[in-house]
Structures are given as structure tokens and as C-alpha cells.
Design a protein around this motif. Structure first.
Motif, PDB file in Angstrom:
ATOM      1  N   MET A 277       0.824  -1.205   0.000  1.00  0.00           N
ATOM      2  CA  MET A 277       0.000   0.000   0.000  1.00  0.00           C
ATOM      3  C   MET A 277       0.861   1.261   0.000  1.00  0.00           C
ATOM      4  SD  MET A 277      -3.157   0.965  -0.158  1.00  0.00           S
ATOM      5  CE  MET A 277      -4.108  -0.483   0.312  1.00  0.00           C
ATOM      6  N   THR A 278       1.889   1.289   0.834  1.00  0.00           N
ATOM      7  CA  THR A 278       2.729   2.484   0.900  1.00  0.00           C
ATOM      8  C   THR A 278       3.503   2.689  -0.404  1.00  0.00           C
ATOM      9  OG1 THR A 278       4.454   1.174   1.992  1.00  0.00           O
ATOM     10  CG2 THR A 278       2.969   2.438   3.410  1.00  0.00           C
ATOM     11  N   THR A 279       3.890   1.607  -1.069  1.00  0.00           N
ATOM     12  CA  THR A 279       4.570   1.724  -2.362  1.00  0.00           C
ATOM     13  C   THR A 279       3.635   2.290  -3.413  1.00  0.00           C
ATOM     14  OG1 THR A 279       6.022  -0.140  -1.860  1.00  0.00           O
ATOM     15  CG2 THR A 279       5.783   0.455  -4.169  1.00  0.00           C
ATOM     16  N   VAL A 280       2.416   1.800  -3.449  1.00  0.00           N
ATOM     17  CA  VAL A 280       1.414   2.308  -4.399  1.00  0.00           C
ATOM     18  C   VAL A 280       1.194   3.805  -4.190  1.00  0.00           C
ATOM     19  CG1 VAL A 280      -1.043   2.239  -4.966  1.00  0.00           C
ATOM     20  CG2 VAL A 280       0.237   0.110  -4.774  1.00  0.00           C
ATOM     21  N   ILE A 281       1.066   4.206  -2.931  1.00  0.00           N
ATOM     22  CA  ILE A 281       0.834   5.621  -2.623  1.00  0.00           C
ATOM     23  C   ILE A 281       2.037   6.458  -3.027  1.00  0.00           C
ATOM     24  CG2 ILE A 281       0.493   7.280  -0.740  1.00  0.00           C
ATOM     25  CD1 ILE A 281      -1.051   5.017   0.735  1.00  0.00           C
ATOM     26  N   ARG A 282       3.228   5.994  -2.685  1.00  0.00           N
ATOM     27  CA  ARG A 282       4.442   6.750  -2.982  1.00  0.00           C
ATOM     28  C   ARG A 282       4.643   6.934  -4.486  1.00  0.00           C
ATOM     29  NH1 ARG A 282       7.532   3.842  -0.260  1.00  0.00           N
ATOM     30  NH2 ARG A 282       8.419   2.533  -1.903  1.00  0.00           N
ATOM     31  N   GLU A 283       4.274   5.916  -5.248  1.00  0.00           N
ATOM     32  CA  GLU A 283       4.467   5.983  -6.698  1.00  0.00           C
ATOM     33  C   GLU A 283       3.283   6.596  -7.433  1.00  0.00           C
ATOM     34  OE1 GLU A 283       5.451   2.020  -7.877  1.00  0.00           O
ATOM     35  OE2 GLU A 283       7.426   2.053  -6.889  1.00  0.00           O
ATOM     36  N   GLY A 284       2.271   7.021  -6.690  1.00  0.00           N
ATOM     37  CA  GLY A 284       1.111   7.653  -7.305  1.00  0.00           C
ATOM     38  C   GLY A 284       0.270   6.721  -8.148  1.00  0.00           C
ATOM     39  N   LYS A 285       0.280   5.441  -7.808  1.00  0.00           N
ATOM     40  CA  LYS A 285      -0.472   4.445  -8.577  1.00  0.00           C
ATOM     41  C   LYS A 285      -1.782   4.081  -7.865  1.00  0.00           C
ATOM     42  CE  LYS A 285       3.710   2.403 -10.593  1.00  0.00           C
ATOM     43  NZ  LYS A 285       4.538   1.164 -10.720  1.00  0.00           N
ATOM     44  N   HIS A 286      -2.467   3.086  -8.405  1.00  0.00           N
ATOM     45  CA  HIS A 286      -3.685   2.571  -7.798  1.00  0.00           C
ATOM     46  C   HIS A 286      -3.478   1.108  -7.414  1.00  0.00           C
ATOM     47  CE1 HIS A 286      -5.888   6.186  -8.848  1.00  0.00           C
ATOM     48  NE2 HIS A 286      -5.412   6.101 -10.072  1.00  0.00           N
ATOM     49  N   THR A 287      -4.368   0.596  -6.602  1.00  0.00           N
ATOM     50  CA  THR A 287      -4.240  -0.776  -6.096  1.00  0.00           C
ATOM     51  C   THR A 287      -4.774  -1.777  -7.124  1.00  0.00           C
ATOM     52  OG1 THR A 287      -6.342  -0.443  -4.931  1.00  0.00           O
ATOM     53  CG2 THR A 287      -4.321  -0.128  -3.664  1.00  0.00           C
ATOM     54  N   ASP A 288      -4.322  -1.656  -8.357  1.00  0.00           N
ATOM     55  CA  ASP A 288      -4.871  -2.466  -9.445  1.00  0.00           C
ATOM     56  C   ASP A 288      -4.653  -3.958  -9.232  1.00  0.00           C
ATOM     57  OD1 ASP A 288      -5.631  -0.111 -10.676  1.00  0.00           O
ATOM     58  OD2 ASP A 288      -3.837   0.001 -11.940  1.00  0.00           O
ATOM     59  N   GLU A 289      -3.461  -4.335  -8.756  1.00  0.00           N
ATOM     60  CA  GLU A 289      -3.142  -5.757  -8.606  1.00  0.00           C
ATOM     61  C   GLU A 289      -4.017  -6.406  -7.527  1.00  0.00           C
ATOM     62  OE1 GLU A 289       0.377  -3.368  -9.895  1.00  0.00           O
ATOM     63  OE2 GLU A 289      -0.963  -3.303  -8.152  1.00  0.00           O
ATOM     64  N   LEU A 290      -4.125  -5.748  -6.384  1.00  0.00           N
ATOM     65  CA  LEU A 290      -4.949  -6.289  -5.302  1.00  0.00           C
ATOM     66  C   LEU A 290      -6.420  -6.290  -5.693  1.00  0.00           C
ATOM     67  CD1 LEU A 290      -5.424  -7.363  -2.490  1.00  0.00           C
ATOM     68  CD2 LEU A 290      -5.191  -5.032  -1.597  1.00  0.00           C
ATOM     69  N   TRP A 291      -6.859  -5.220  -6.343  1.00  0.00           N
ATOM     70  CA  TRP A 291      -8.261  -5.137  -6.786  1.00  0.00           C
ATOM     71  C   TRP A 291      -8.577  -6.284  -7.744  1.00  0.00           C
ATOM     72  CZ3 TRP A 291     -12.200  -1.970  -5.248  1.00  0.00           C
ATOM     73  CH2 TRP A 291     -13.353  -1.914  -6.048  1.00  0.00           C
ATOM     74  N   ALA A 292      -7.684  -6.529  -8.693  1.00  0.00           N
ATOM     75  CA  ALA A 292      -7.910  -7.577  -9.687  1.00  0.00           C
ATOM     76  C   ALA A 292      -7.933  -8.961  -9.048  1.00  0.00           C
ATOM     77  CB  ALA A 292      -6.828  -7.516 -10.772  1.00  0.00           C
ATOM     78  N   GLU A 293      -7.031  -9.199  -8.084  1.00  0.00           N
ATOM     79  CA  GLU A 293      -6.998 -10.520  -7.451  1.00  0.00           C
ATOM     80  C   GLU A 293      -8.212 -10.727  -6.550  1.00  0.00           C
ATOM     81  OE1 GLU A 293      -3.930 -13.562  -5.182  1.00  0.00           O
ATOM     82  OE2 GLU A 293      -3.210 -11.600  -5.861  1.00  0.00           O
ATOM     83  N   ALA A 294      -8.601  -9.663  -5.829  1.00  0.00           N
ATOM     84  CA  ALA A 294      -9.811  -9.759  -4.999  1.00  0.00           C
ATOM     85  C   ALA A 294     -11.037 -10.020  -5.871  1.00  0.00           C
ATOM     86  CB  ALA A 294      -9.986  -8.478  -4.187  1.00  0.00           C
ATOM     87  N   ALA A 295     -11.074  -9.400  -7.048  1.00  0.00           N
ATOM     88  CA  ALA A 295     -12.193  -9.605  -7.971  1.00  0.00           C
ATOM     89  C   ALA A 295     -12.207 -11.037  -8.489  1.00  0.00           C
ATOM     90  CB  ALA A 295     -12.086  -8.616  -9.135  1.00  0.00           C
ATOM     91  N   LYS A 296     -11.020 -11.534  -8.865  1.00  0.00           N
ATOM     92  CA  LYS A 296     -10.926 -12.890  -9.405  1.00  0.00           C
ATOM     93  C   LYS A 296     -11.391 -13.932  -8.394  1.00  0.00           C
ATOM     94  CE  LYS A 296      -7.584 -16.015 -11.590  1.00  0.00           C
ATOM     95  NZ  LYS A 296      -6.162 -16.186 -11.983  1.00  0.00           N
ATOM     96  N   LEU A 297     -11.140 -13.660  -7.123  1.00  0.00           N
ATOM     97  CA  LEU A 297     -11.555 -14.586  -6.059  1.00  0.00           C
ATOM     98  C   LEU A 297     -13.018 -14.425  -5.672  1.00  0.00           C
ATOM     99  CD1 LEU A 297      -8.331 -14.281  -3.871  1.00  0.00           C
ATOM    100  CD2 LEU A 297      -9.073 -16.300  -5.141  1.00  0.00           C
TER     101      LEU A 297
END
Length: 389
Positions: A32-52
Motif C-alpha cells: 500500500m505504501t509503495t502504491v501511494i508513494r508511486e502515485g499508482k492505484h491498487t490495481d493488482e490487489l483489486w484484480a486478485e480480490a475480484a478474481k476470487l
């Protein structure tokens, strides 16, 4: 930390908690802190949570959802938060927007939006707060007027989460009642690329992957089928979405509080200044124990609210959801504060990941409705005291 959940939750719910906790652990606070620092979104976690199947667990099976309810969805958000990786858009997209469309949308709206909201391929934001209205939904000035078969929306919204990544925003506007001439609330689906629909990012001290926006609706023209549900039942439909919002905000706060408390307990067990670890001292141990108790009590009220809502008791769920949100907000802030204090200077370092929660924990107190407005609600609705406004 041990938690006394087993007697209150089904085996399926316990298994869901364990599975989501394992997912959250694979990502954790560092992600989470890496995503925030790099100005990105939680795409990987969102996609995996969706897949499950986690994102749409509360949506109807016939539209690709899990057929569950707020009980399951709140477990998912709480456990992701307890691992340090909460998904704020779960509050907005499946819990508010998905619920409103599932309960009140037309068949076409359900077919268009629910499968995508369930599998994470579509995201919807929610716009209700206005610059001059605050928590007073009766002062909303965003208006919708008929123009032939179309609707034309004009107004402003603030503190709308995730508009930049949302395919559409569910906007709360007001239409004129033809009989009384008074304005009544209604909900409209506004596509992100609708002409006249502008957004400006708000510069926040709050560091999160989900950005906050001010929206400007400048004569946004929408087709007749952009209106969700019955024009005469807008208030009922609005509150059907706000109860899940409060339940999920409670889950957000409880998860964050558990994460902070877990870090503090681990530190207190191992940090040794004199003969014993600092956790052996009651001045350290008792406040942490109190924080744990408050979080557990908050979860109980959240579970009650979720169950009442899933059983169709909107009135009972309204009271419990407001209480759960209040209790969780208070418990979260206190847990974070005590966790930082337990770590001393280390609590303000990036290494331990607690300092950023000092600001983030306030969200559970302030949004989506302030604790003072909840106290007003309980004063009037639960205790029958007169209003001061």
C-alpha cells in the motif's frame, strides 16, 4: 492476538476471514505504501480480490455476484484493512452503488452494471456531499430538470472518491415534484465522459491510493434511463445505499485499528528497555487492552447492523449502522493513537507504517457522516429527544 469470533460467525464466514487474511498478508502495508508513494492505484490487489469473487460477494448471483450480503462484504474489507491493505473503493462501488442498482435499478441497468461491478471490470463512484450542504442532504442543490425525454443536471459535489478510475458516478440530485413544487432527492448514473461533467482533484494531506475530487456538473445531459429506480422513492433508495456505506466504513475503521494494534502489540512484546519487554508494564499493556476491547465491541455492532440489513430491516439497520460507524471511528482513532504512542519515536517512522494512519484514522470519524451527526441521529431517532435544527 486472539479474537472471540467463532461463536458468532458461521464456518463459511470464518473460512472467508481466513482466506481474505491470507490474501491481505501477501500484499500488506508495504504494498500500500509503495502504491501511494508511486502515485499508482491498487490495481493488482483489486484484480486478485475480484478474481476470487470478493468484490461482488454482496451482489445477486444472477448478475455475476456471490449472492451474499453486507456480512460477507464487511468481513472482506475488515480483513484487508487488518493486513494493512484496505480497498476504499469497496465501500463505494459494490456496497453503495451496487446495492442501490441491485435493489432499485431497471433490468437494463442491472445487466449493464452489476456483472462488471461484481468482477471488478467496472467501478462506480458516489457523489452526494456538496460544498454548502455538508452532512445535510436536505440542502443538496444539484438539480435535475426534464428536457423532453432527457434529464439535465447542474451542480457541484466535493470529496468524491476515485472518480478518476470510475467508469461512472452515481450522483444524488434533486428533482422538482410536479404536485408540490418541492425538490426531492433522486439518483442518476453519470458516465465519466459525459459532456459538461468536470472534475478537479482536491489536494489532501491524507495519503491514499484513492484520490478525492470536486465535481462540476454543467448542464450534463442524460438519457431518461440514467435515473435509478422510481423518481418518487428517491429518499428510500438513497438511504438504502447509505446504510451499507456506514457498515463498510465501520469495517474500514476496525481493520485499520486492528492493523495498528497488531503492530503495537508485536513491538511491546519484543521491545526491551529495562529487564522486561515494555508490554509487561501496565501503563503500556492496559491502553492496548482497552483498544482491543473497543475494536471488538465495534465489530459486534457492525455484525448486528450487517445482519439486520441483510434480513431487510432497513429501520433497525439504520440505527445499528450509525452506531457501528460511530463506535468503529472512535475505536480506530484511539487504537492508532495508542499504537503510535507505544512505539514512541519509531511510531513516526516510515519503517513501521503507523504515522500515515494518524491522518487516515480520522476518516472513519469524519466520513461519510460526522460523529456529531450520528449523535444527533441517536438523540432523535433512538432516544426521542427534540431537534435543535
Amino acid at each position: 492476538m486472539s479474537t472471540a469470533r467463532t461463536a458468532l460467525e458461521t464456518e463459511e464466514h470464518q473460512a472467508l476471514r481466513a482466506a481474505v487474511a491470507a490474501l491481505g498478508k501477501r500484499y500488506g502495508r508495504d504494498y500500500m505504501t509503495t502504491v501511494i508513494r508511486e502515485g499508482k492505484h491498487t490495481d493488482e490487489l483489486w484484480a486478485e480480490a475480484a478474481k476470487l469473487g470478493y468484490l461482488g460477494v454482496n451482489l445477486p448471483e444472477e448478475y455475476g455476484g456471490g449472492g451474499g450480503g453486507m456480512a460477507e462484504l464487511s468481513i472482506i474489507l475488515e480483513e484487508l484493512g487488518a493486513a494493512g491493505s484496505p480497498l476504499l473503493m469497496m465501500i463505494v462501488s459494490p456496497a453503495i452503488c451496487g446495492t442501490v442498482i441491485a435493489r432499485f435499478g431497471t433490468e437494463e441497468q442491472k445487466r449493464t452494471w452489476l456483472p462488471g461491478l461484481a468482477d471488478g471490470s467496472l467501478t462506480m463512484a458516489f457523489g452526494i456531499t456538496e460544498p454548502d450542504a455538508g452532512s445535510n442532504s436536505h440542502r443538496i442543490t444539484t438539480t435535475a430538470r426534464r428536457d423532453g425525454d432527457d434529464w439535465v443536471l447542474t451542480g457541484r459535489k466535493v470529496f468524491v472518491s476515485g472518480v478518476d478510475i470510475a467508469d461512472a458516478t452515481l450522483i444524488v440530485g434533486r428533482t422538482e415534484d410536479a404536485r408540490s413544487g418541492k425538490l426531492k432527492p433522486c439518483l442518476f448514473i453519470v458516465p465519466r465522459d459525459a459532456p459538461g461533467f468536470g472534475r478537479n482533484q482536491i489536494d489532501m494531506e491524507l495519503h491514499a491510493p484513492e484520490k478525492q475530487f470536486e465535481l462540476v456538473l454543467d448542464d450534463v445531459r442524460l438519457p431518461a434511463d440514467a435515473l435509478v429506480g422510481d423518481e418518487d422513492a428517491g429518499l428510500l433508495q438513497l438511504f438504502a445505499g447509505l446504510n451499507p456505506e456506514r457498515i463498510m466504513t465501520a469495517a474500514f475503521g476496525i481493520g485499520m485499528g486492528r492493523f495498528a494494534l497488531g503492530r503495537a502489540v508485536e513491538y511491546a512484546r519484543t521491545r526491551q528497555v529495562w529487564k522486561d519487554p515494555i508490554g509487561a508494564h501496565q501503563a503500556i499493556a492496559h491502553p492496548l487492552a482497552t483498544a482491543h476491547i473497543d475494536l471488538e465491541l465495534s465489530r459486534l455492532m457492525m455484525q448486528k447492523a450487517a445482519r439486520l440489513y441483510d434480513e431487510g430491516d432497513d429501520i433497525g439497520a439504520g440505527e445499528a449502522a450509525n452506531m457501528a460507524k460511530y463506535a468503529a471511528g472512535e475505536a480506530c482513532v484511539k487504537a492508532v493513537d495508542q499504537a503510535v504512542h507505544t512505539l514512541g519515536g519509531n511510531g513516526l517512522t516510515r519503517e513501521y507504517g503507523l504515522a500515515s494512519l494518524i491522518t487516515a484514522s480520522r476518516v472513519a470519524r469524519i466520513a461519510p457522516v460526522s460523529r456529531e451527526m450520528i449523535l444527533n441521529y441517536v438523540s432523535h431517532q433512538s432516544l426521542g429527544l427534540p431537534k435543535s435544527y
